[in-house]
Design a protein around this motif. Structure first.
Motif, PDB file in Angstrom:
ATOM      1  N   ARG A  61       0.806  -1.227   0.000  1.00  0.00           N
ATOM      2  CA  ARG A  61       0.000   0.000   0.000  1.00  0.00           C
ATOM      3  C   ARG A  61       0.842   1.282   0.000  1.00  0.00           C
ATOM      4  NH1 ARG A  61      -3.246  -4.042  -0.325  1.00  0.00           N
ATOM      5  NH2 ARG A  61      -5.159  -4.168   0.874  1.00  0.00           N
ATOM      6  N   TYR A  62       1.927   1.246  -0.743  1.00  0.00           N
ATOM      7  CA  TYR A  62       2.802   2.412  -0.875  1.00  0.00           C
ATOM      8  C   TYR A  62       1.977   3.646  -1.258  1.00  0.00           C
ATOM      9  CZ  TYR A  62       6.519   5.457  -2.607  1.00  0.00           C
ATOM     10  OH  TYR A  62       7.365   6.517  -2.806  1.00  0.00           O
ATOM     11  N   GLY A  63       2.246   4.763  -0.592  1.00  0.00           N
ATOM     12  CA  GLY A  63       1.603   6.036  -0.915  1.00  0.00           C
ATOM     13  C   GLY A  63       0.251   6.258  -0.274  1.00  0.00           C
ATOM     14  N   LEU A  64      -0.292   5.252   0.402  1.00  0.00           N
ATOM     15  CA  LEU A  64      -1.588   5.409   1.061  1.00  0.00           C
ATOM     16  C   LEU A  64      -1.395   5.769   2.531  1.00  0.00           C
ATOM     17  CD1 LEU A  64      -3.577   2.484  -0.594  1.00  0.00           C
ATOM     18  CD2 LEU A  64      -3.435   4.882  -1.293  1.00  0.00           C
ATOM     19  N   TRP A  65      -2.459   6.239   3.149  1.00  0.00           N
ATOM     20  CA  TRP A  65      -2.397   6.738   4.530  1.00  0.00           C
ATOM     21  C   TRP A  65      -2.753   5.649   5.529  1.00  0.00           C
ATOM     22  CZ3 TRP A  65      -0.480  11.437   5.670  1.00  0.00           C
ATOM     23  CH2 TRP A  65      -0.370  12.355   4.623  1.00  0.00           C
ATOM     24  N   THR A  66      -2.087   5.707   6.683  1.00  0.00           N
ATOM     25  CA  THR A  66      -2.309   4.738   7.750  1.00  0.00           C
ATOM     26  C   THR A  66      -2.045   5.379   9.102  1.00  0.00           C
ATOM     27  OG1 THR A  66      -1.791   2.491   8.483  1.00  0.00           O
ATOM     28  CG2 THR A  66       0.058   3.844   7.726  1.00  0.00           C
ATOM     29  N   LEU A  67      -2.483   4.708  10.131  1.00  0.00           N
ATOM     30  CA  LEU A  67      -2.061   5.061  11.484  1.00  0.00           C
ATOM     31  C   LEU A  67      -0.648   4.532  11.682  1.00  0.00           C
ATOM     32  CD1 LEU A  67      -5.323   4.029  13.357  1.00  0.00           C
ATOM     33  CD2 LEU A  67      -4.429   6.361  13.154  1.00  0.00           C
ATOM     34  N   PRO A  68       0.152   5.155  12.548  1.00  0.00           N
ATOM     35  CA  PRO A  68       1.480   4.593  12.816  1.00  0.00           C
ATOM     36  C   PRO A  68       1.340   3.252  13.543  1.00  0.00           C
ATOM     37  CG  PRO A  68       1.070   6.512  14.214  1.00  0.00           C
ATOM     38  CD  PRO A  68      -0.093   6.395  13.278  1.00  0.00           C
ATOM     39  N   ALA A  69       1.807   2.199  12.902  1.00  0.00           N
ATOM     40  CA  ALA A  69       1.679   0.847  13.458  1.00  0.00           C
ATOM     41  C   ALA A  69       2.653  -0.076  12.742  1.00  0.00           C
ATOM     42  CB  ALA A  69       0.247   0.333  13.290  1.00  0.00           C
ATOM     43  N   GLY A  70       2.944  -1.193  13.379  1.00  0.00           N
ATOM     44  CA  GLY A  70       3.830  -2.172  12.767  1.00  0.00           C
ATOM     45  C   GLY A  70       3.939  -3.404  13.640  1.00  0.00           C
ATOM     46  N   PHE A  71       4.799  -4.304  13.230  1.00  0.00           N
ATOM     47  CA  PHE A  71       4.929  -5.575  13.938  1.00  0.00           C
ATOM     48  C   PHE A  71       5.607  -5.404  15.286  1.00  0.00           C
ATOM     49  CE2 PHE A  71       4.728  -7.054   9.470  1.00  0.00           C
ATOM     50  CZ  PHE A  71       3.557  -7.797   9.588  1.00  0.00           C
ATOM     51  N   MET A  72       5.044  -6.060  16.267  1.00  0.00           N
ATOM     52  CA  MET A  72       5.601  -6.088  17.613  1.00  0.00           C
ATOM     53  C   MET A  72       6.914  -6.864  17.586  1.00  0.00           C
ATOM     54  SD  MET A  72       3.478  -7.386  20.863  1.00  0.00           S
ATOM     55  CE  MET A  72       4.279  -7.886  22.352  1.00  0.00           C
ATOM     56  N   GLU A  73       7.873  -6.414  18.373  1.00  0.00           N
ATOM     57  CA  GLU A  73       9.169  -7.082  18.471  1.00  0.00           C
ATOM     58  C   GLU A  73       9.199  -7.983  19.704  1.00  0.00           C
ATOM     59  OE1 GLU A  73      11.447  -6.977  16.240  1.00  0.00           O
ATOM     60  OE2 GLU A  73      10.900  -5.221  15.058  1.00  0.00           O
ATOM     61  N   ASN A  74      10.063  -9.003  19.665  1.00  0.00           N
ATOM     62  CA  ASN A  74      10.275  -9.832  20.849  1.00  0.00           C
ATOM     63  C   ASN A  74      10.802  -8.950  21.979  1.00  0.00           C
ATOM     64  OD1 ASN A  74       9.507 -12.176  19.524  1.00  0.00           O
ATOM     65  ND2 ASN A  74      11.590 -12.686  18.923  1.00  0.00           N
ATOM     66  N   GLY A  75      10.398  -9.243  23.177  1.00  0.00           N
ATOM     67  CA  GLY A  75      10.915  -8.537  24.339  1.00  0.00           C
ATOM     68  C   GLY A  75      10.215  -7.232  24.656  1.00  0.00           C
ATOM     69  N   GLU A  76       9.143  -6.898  23.938  1.00  0.00           N
ATOM     70  CA  GLU A  76       8.421  -5.669  24.265  1.00  0.00           C
ATOM     71  C   GLU A  76       6.951  -5.981  24.491  1.00  0.00           C
ATOM     72  OE1 GLU A  76       9.042  -2.845  21.063  1.00  0.00           O
ATOM     73  OE2 GLU A  76       7.767  -3.941  19.689  1.00  0.00           O
TER      74      GLU A  76
END
Length: 177
Positions: A61-76
Motif C-alpha cells: 500500500r505504498y503512498g496510502l495513509w495509515t495510522l502509525p503501526a507495525g509488527f511487535m518485536e520480541n521482548g516488548e
C-alpha cells in the motif's frame, strides 16, 4: 519453512502426536516449528480534534495513509511496541492511553492492537517508512486513500465515538483484505 532452525535438517509437514494441526517437524531432532499469528501494534495519536496519519513509503500500500503501526518485536509489550512504532514511523512523542481496538485478521495470520495516544507536541516528522505525516480532522481524512481495512474501521469507530463522547473498546474480525 524448509529447514530446521535448530539442526539444519529438512523439515516435514505433519500433525505431531497430541496435536490436531499440521506443523513443520524436524525428523532428525524432533523440533516442532510452530507458526503463529503476528501481532501488529499502533496508535491513534490525537491532537485537539485531529489525528496523526502517515503516508506509507513502503509496500504494501505504498503512498496510502495509515495510522502509525507495525509488527511487535520480541521482548516488548504491546504498548511499548505501539509507542516505538509511532516514534519510528512519525517521529511523534506520545503519552499512550488505553487499548482502543483489537482486530483479528485470520486470513493473513495477524492480530491488530490499536491504542489511543495523546501527542505531547507537534514536533513530528516522517520516519524512513513514511513519505509524509500530517494531522487530519474527520472531514479532512482522505478516506479513499486509507491503506488498510483495519485502519479505516478504527478511524470510523474513533470519530463515531468522538461524536458521542463515549470511547468504547472495539473488537472484531476482518476476514478479507
Amino acid at each position: 519453512m524448509n529447514f530446521c532452525s535448530e539442526c539444519g535438517s529438512a523439515v516435514a509437514l505433519r500433525v505431531p502426536e497430541g496435536d490436531h494441526l499440521p506443523r513443520h517437524v524436524c525428523p532428525d531432532c524432533g523440533t516442532i516449528h510452530y507458526q503463529n499469528p503476528k501481532m501488529v501494534v499502533g496508535c491513534i495519536p490525537e491532537w485537539e480534534d485531529k489525528v496523526l496519519l502517515c503516508r506509507r513509503a513502503i509496500e504494501p500500500r505504498y503512498g496510502l495513509w495509515t495510522l502509525p503501526a507495525g509488527f511487535m518485536e520480541n521482548g516488548e509489550t504491546t504498548l511499548e511496541g505501539a509507542t516505538r512504532e509511532t516514534w519510528e514511523e512519525a517521529g511523534a512523542r506520545i503519552e499512550a492511553g488505553g487499548l482502543y481496538a483489537l482486530y483479528n485478521l485470520p486470513h493473513i495470520n495477524q492480530v491488530y492492537f490499536i491504542f489511543r495516544a495523546r501527542l505531547l507536541d507537534l514536533n513530528f516528522q516522517p520516519g524512513v517508512e513514511s513519505l509524509e505525516t500530517r494531522l487530519f480532522t474527520e472531514a479532512e481524512i482522505p478516506w479513499d486513500e486509507i491503506a488498510f481495512r483495519t485502519v479505516r474501521a478504527t478511524l470510523e469507530q474513533y470519530f463515531g465515538d468522538r461524536r458521542t463522547g463515549l470511547f468504547d473498546f472495539h473488537f472484531g474480525d476482518i476476514r478479507t483484505c
